[in-house]
Design a protein around this motif. Sequence first.
Motif, PDB file in Angstrom:
ATOM      1  N   UNK A  99       0.828  -1.212   0.000  1.00 33.38           N
ATOM      2  CA  UNK A  99       0.000   0.000   0.000  1.00 33.38           C
ATOM      3  C   UNK A  99       0.862   1.261   0.000  1.00 33.38           C
ATOM      4  N   UNK A 100       1.961   1.215   0.735  1.00 34.56           N
ATOM      5  CA  UNK A 100       2.862   2.369   0.789  1.00 34.56           C
ATOM      6  C   UNK A 100       3.521   2.607  -0.571  1.00 34.56           C
ATOM      7  N   UNK A 101       3.906   1.521  -1.226  1.00 33.59           N
ATOM      8  CA  UNK A 101       4.516   1.643  -2.554  1.00 33.59           C
ATOM      9  C   UNK A 101       3.517   2.240  -3.538  1.00 33.59           C
ATOM     10  N   UNK A 102       2.299   1.757  -3.514  1.00 32.96           N
ATOM     11  CA  UNK A 102       1.271   2.265  -4.414  1.00 32.96           C
ATOM     12  C   UNK A 102       0.962   3.730  -4.134  1.00 32.96           C
ATOM     13  N   UNK A 103       0.941   4.098  -2.862  1.00 27.98           N
ATOM     14  CA  UNK A 103       0.628   5.477  -2.486  1.00 27.98           C
ATOM     15  C   UNK A 103       1.723   6.433  -2.945  1.00 27.98           C
ATOM     16  N   UNK A 104       2.975   6.032  -2.811  1.00 29.75           N
ATOM     17  CA  UNK A 104       4.082   6.938  -3.113  1.00 29.75           C
ATOM     18  C   UNK A 104       4.544   6.890  -4.564  1.00 29.75           C
ATOM     19  N   UNK A 105       4.314   5.747  -5.237  1.00 31.25           N
ATOM     20  CA  UNK A 105       4.848   5.599  -6.589  1.00 31.25           C
ATOM     21  C   UNK A 105       3.799   5.231  -7.639  1.00 31.25           C
ATOM     22  N   UNK A 106       2.724   4.626  -7.188  1.00 31.19           N
ATOM     23  CA  UNK A 106       1.757   4.044  -8.110  1.00 31.19           C
ATOM     24  C   UNK A 106       1.007   5.024  -8.982  1.00 31.19           C
ATOM     25  N   UNK A 107       0.946   6.281  -8.596  1.00 31.04           N
ATOM     26  CA  UNK A 107       0.187   7.251  -9.380  1.00 31.04           C
ATOM     27  C   UNK A 107       0.959   7.763 -10.592  1.00 31.04           C
ATOM     28  N   UNK A 108       2.257   7.502 -10.631  1.00 30.97           N
ATOM     29  CA  UNK A 108       3.049   7.971 -11.775  1.00 30.97           C
ATOM     30  C   UNK A 108       2.697   7.156 -13.012  1.00 30.97           C
ATOM     31  N   UNK A 109       2.498   7.828 -14.145  1.00 29.51           N
ATOM     32  CA  UNK A 109       2.027   7.151 -15.346  1.00 29.51           C
ATOM     33  C   UNK A 109       3.026   6.150 -15.920  1.00 29.51           C
ATOM     34  N   UNK A 110       4.273   6.239 -15.509  1.00 32.91           N
ATOM     35  CA  UNK A 110       5.274   5.324 -16.046  1.00 32.91           C
ATOM     36  C   UNK A 110       5.830   4.381 -14.983  1.00 32.91           C
ATOM     37  N   UNK A 111       5.088   4.227 -13.898  1.00 31.18           N
ATOM     38  CA  UNK A 111       5.416   3.242 -12.876  1.00 31.18           C
ATOM     39  C   UNK A 111       4.297   2.211 -12.866  1.00 31.18           C
ATOM     40  N   UNK A 112       4.654   0.945 -13.023  1.00 30.93           N
ATOM     41  CA  UNK A 112       3.662  -0.121 -13.095  1.00 30.93           C
ATOM     42  C   UNK A 112       3.902  -1.121 -11.967  1.00 30.93           C
ATOM     43  N   UNK A 113       2.842  -1.440 -11.252  1.00 31.05           N
ATOM     44  CA  UNK A 113       2.927  -2.416 -10.166  1.00 31.05           C
ATOM     45  C   UNK A 113       2.317  -3.722 -10.662  1.00 31.05           C
ATOM     46  N   UNK A 114       3.137  -4.757 -10.765  1.00 28.70           N
ATOM     47  CA  UNK A 114       2.698  -6.042 -11.301  1.00 28.70           C
ATOM     48  C   UNK A 114       2.469  -7.017 -10.150  1.00 28.70           C
ATOM     49  N   UNK A 115       1.228  -7.374  -9.909  1.00 34.17           N
ATOM     50  CA  UNK A 115       0.903  -8.241  -8.784  1.00 34.17           C
ATOM     51  C   UNK A 115       1.213  -9.702  -9.099  1.00 34.17           C
TER      52      UNK A 115
END
Length: 332
Positions: free
Chosen positions: A214-230
Motif C-alpha cells: 500500500x505504501x509503494x502504491x501510495x508513493x509511486x503508483x500514481x506515476x504514469x510510467x510506474x507499473x505495479x505487477x501483482x
Amino acid sequence: MISEGCRQCAKGGKLVLFVSGTCERRDCFYCPLSETRKDTDTVYANERPVSHDADVIEEAEKMDALGSSITGGEPLEVLDRTCHYIDLLKTEFGGDHHIHLYTAVPGDKDTFKRLSSAGLDEIRFHPPYAMWGNLHGTEWEQRLYDARDAGLDPAFEIPGIRPEQEFIEFIEEGAADFCNINEFEMTEGNHERMRSAGFERDLDHISAVNSPTEEILEEMGSHEKVYFCTAQFKDAAQHRERLKRTAENVRRPFDEITDDGTLVYGVTSVDPDQFDDLGVPDEYYSIKSDHIELAWWLLEEMIENGDIASGEVIEQYPTIDQTIVERTPLAQ
C-alpha cells in the motif's frame, strides 16, 4: 503508457527464454529462482529444456509468441549465448518480435552495442537493493544513457521491497523509460533467505505479508510510467493467457480448452474396432498404443449408453511436459 513488452506479456504473448541459471551476484536475498535452475548452466524456453535452436523456435511457434523476454540467472554473464538467441528470434520472426532482457549488472557500452546489433529492443535494470536511493552519480546512472545511445529502451524492474522516489526521478530526467515494480514474492527458492531477512509469508497469498504494498502504491503508483505487477496478475493473467495461446495451437479437434488454458479429453481402454462399429467419426478420437483418447463428452455418452464400461476424463497442461492437473474416473 504501458511498454510494448508489458502489453505483450499481459496477452500471454511473451516467450520466456531462460538462458542460464548462473549469476555472480549473491546479495539478492529475494531471488525467486528455484533450486533446480539456480547455478545451473541450462536453457529453457518457457518450461521446455533447450538442446537445440529448433526447440526455441518450436516453443515460440507453439504459443504463437508476439515477443520474448530474456532472463536467468544473469543473461549478461553468457553474452554470446544471449546475443545468439536474440538474433535467432529476430531472424525467424522479424523485427516486430519484441525482445526485452532483465539484468542485475550495469553492463557497459560494448555490451549494449552487441545486444542492440543482435536485435534487443528493451533492457530492464535491477540495481542492488543496498544502492537504492543512491544511484545518481554511479555507473548505474551512466549505463541508462549508454543503453539508450546504443539504441535500447532502458528501464527498471525491481521487487516491491519499499517505495523509492529515485526511480521516478530517473524517469522524469529522461534516463529511464519506466519502472516496473513486482509484488514482493516469497517462493520455494527464496523462502529461507526471505525469513532470515525478516519477512513472513501470507498464508492466503503468494506475496510476503509484511511487504509495504500500500505504501509503494501510495508513493509511486500514481506515476504514469510506474507499473505495479501483482503476483496474482502474473499467475492469473500472464501465465493463463500464455497457456491459452499454446492450447489453441496444440489442441486436437476433440480437445476442449478450459478458462485456465488446460486441455480436457477422455481416455478409455477398449478395442478400437468398437469405435468403427459404432460409426464414431475419426475426428472425435485418437488411437494410442494401449488406450484411446477421445472427446470427454463422447466418453460420458458412450458409458451412459452402455457402449463401453469405463474410462476417465483428463485435464492437463498444453506444455511439453503435459502435466496432468486432474483425473476423473467414469464407469457404468
